[in-house]
Design a protein around this motif. Structure first.
Motif, short mmCIF file in Angstrom:
data_model
loop_
_atom_site.label_atom_id
_atom_site.label_comp_id
_atom_site.label_asym_id
_atom_site.label_seq_id
_atom_site.Cartn_x
_atom_site.Cartn_y
_atom_site.Cartn_z
N CYS A 27 0.84 -1.21 0.00
CA CYS A 27 0.00 0.00 0.00
C CYS A 27 0.88 1.26 0.00
N GLN B 59 -6.33 4.20 0.26
CA GLN B 59 -6.83 4.46 1.62
C GLN B 59 -7.62 3.27 2.16
N THR B 60 -8.45 2.69 1.31
CA THR B 60 -9.27 1.55 1.74
C THR B 60 -8.41 0.34 2.09
N THR B 61 -7.48 0.00 1.20
CA THR B 61 -6.65 -1.19 1.43
C THR B 61 -5.66 -0.98 2.57
N ASP C 228 -15.96 -3.97 -1.03
CA ASP C 228 -15.40 -2.65 -1.32
C ASP C 228 -14.13 -2.72 -2.19
N ILE C 229 -13.14 -3.45 -1.72
CA ILE C 229 -11.84 -3.47 -2.41
C ILE C 229 -11.97 -4.01 -3.83
N GLU D 91 -8.55 6.55 -3.33
CA GLU D 91 -9.57 5.86 -2.53
C GLU D 91 -9.20 4.39 -2.33
N LYS E 176 -13.53 -1.54 -6.22
CA LYS E 176 -12.61 -0.45 -6.57
C LYS E 176 -11.58 -0.91 -7.61
N ASN F 88 -6.11 0.93 5.18
CA ASN F 88 -6.89 0.87 6.42
C ASN F 88 -7.27 -0.57 6.76
N ALA F 89 -7.71 -1.32 5.74
CA ALA F 89 -8.12 -2.71 5.96
C ALA F 89 -6.95 -3.57 6.40
N SER G 217 -14.56 -6.62 3.79
CA SER G 217 -14.09 -5.42 3.10
C SER G 217 -13.61 -5.75 1.69
#
Length: 209
Positions: free
Chosen positions: A106, A133-135, A177-178, A130, A181, A137-138, A173
């Protein structure tokens, strides 16, 4: 007088014809020169665009590789430990190492994006941000409890429970979500590559023409 008038008319007509021919020749030369200049300018512009497209293609290839470096370890974690009759220690090592790989990837993607930002439009860059940030955070949510408890020497069975509980959250997640994206970014990259291919085809047609 009639003869003088006739000869005068013939002289004027002849002179006018020569002047028109001279003007046509001069106009044709100027037109050809202008076409040549425009052709050179268009060629230079097409070469510049072609170079930018090549650089953007390389940037997309590098960014996509960084994305895969994140997705691969996360998908392995969410799939579970693929070790037949493995020990708890092997399972913990598997989860921990892949979580570290994803989290490091990341950071690498974020740095690569900053270096190559000029090659992407605002919408694409926003979507990449985005995703990072998502990955990040996860992966951090999954990794931090493992780091803390491994450092404190927590019992292996308890570590397995922590890893499996975190895996459920990470999988949720990843699926909701991931993955979405990644699909959206892939479509954006393909569209950009398609437009680049169209421009390159036009450039080749211009060169042939």
């Amino acid at each position: 007088l009639l003869l003088v008038y006739f000869l005068g008319e013939r002289f004027l007509a002849h002179r006018l014809t020569k002047d028109l021919e001279h003007y046509k020749t001069e106009l044709s030369e100027r037109t050809n020169a202008l076409k040549t200049q425009l052709g050179i300018f268009a060629h230079e512009q097409n070469v510049a665009i072609s170079r930018i497209d090549a650089q953007q293609a390389e940037a997309i290839h590098l960014i996509y590789g960084r994305i895969r470096d994140i997705i691969n370890p996360i998908s392995k974690i969410t799939a579970g430990v693929p070790i037949v009759s493995g020990t708890h220690e092997q399972s913990i090592k598997f989860y921990f190492e892949h979580a570290e790989k994803a989290h490091i990837a990341c950071g690498l993607l974020a740095n690569t994006m900053a270096d190559l930002a000029i090659y992407f439009d605002n919408d694409t860059y926003k979507k990449m941000t985005e995703f990072v940030q998502t990955t990040m955070n996860a992966s951090a949510i999954y990794l931090q409890p493992l780091r803390k408890n491994i450092a404190e020497g927590v019992d292996t069975l308890e570590l397995i429970e922590i890893a499996e509980n975190g895996r459920s959250t990470l999988n949720n997640s990843f699926e909701k979500d991931i993955t979405q994206k990644v699909k959206h970014l892939t479509r954006l990259f393909r569209n950009q590559q398609h437009h680049a291919s169209v421009r390159y085809s036009r450039y080749c047609s211009f060169r042939v023409g």
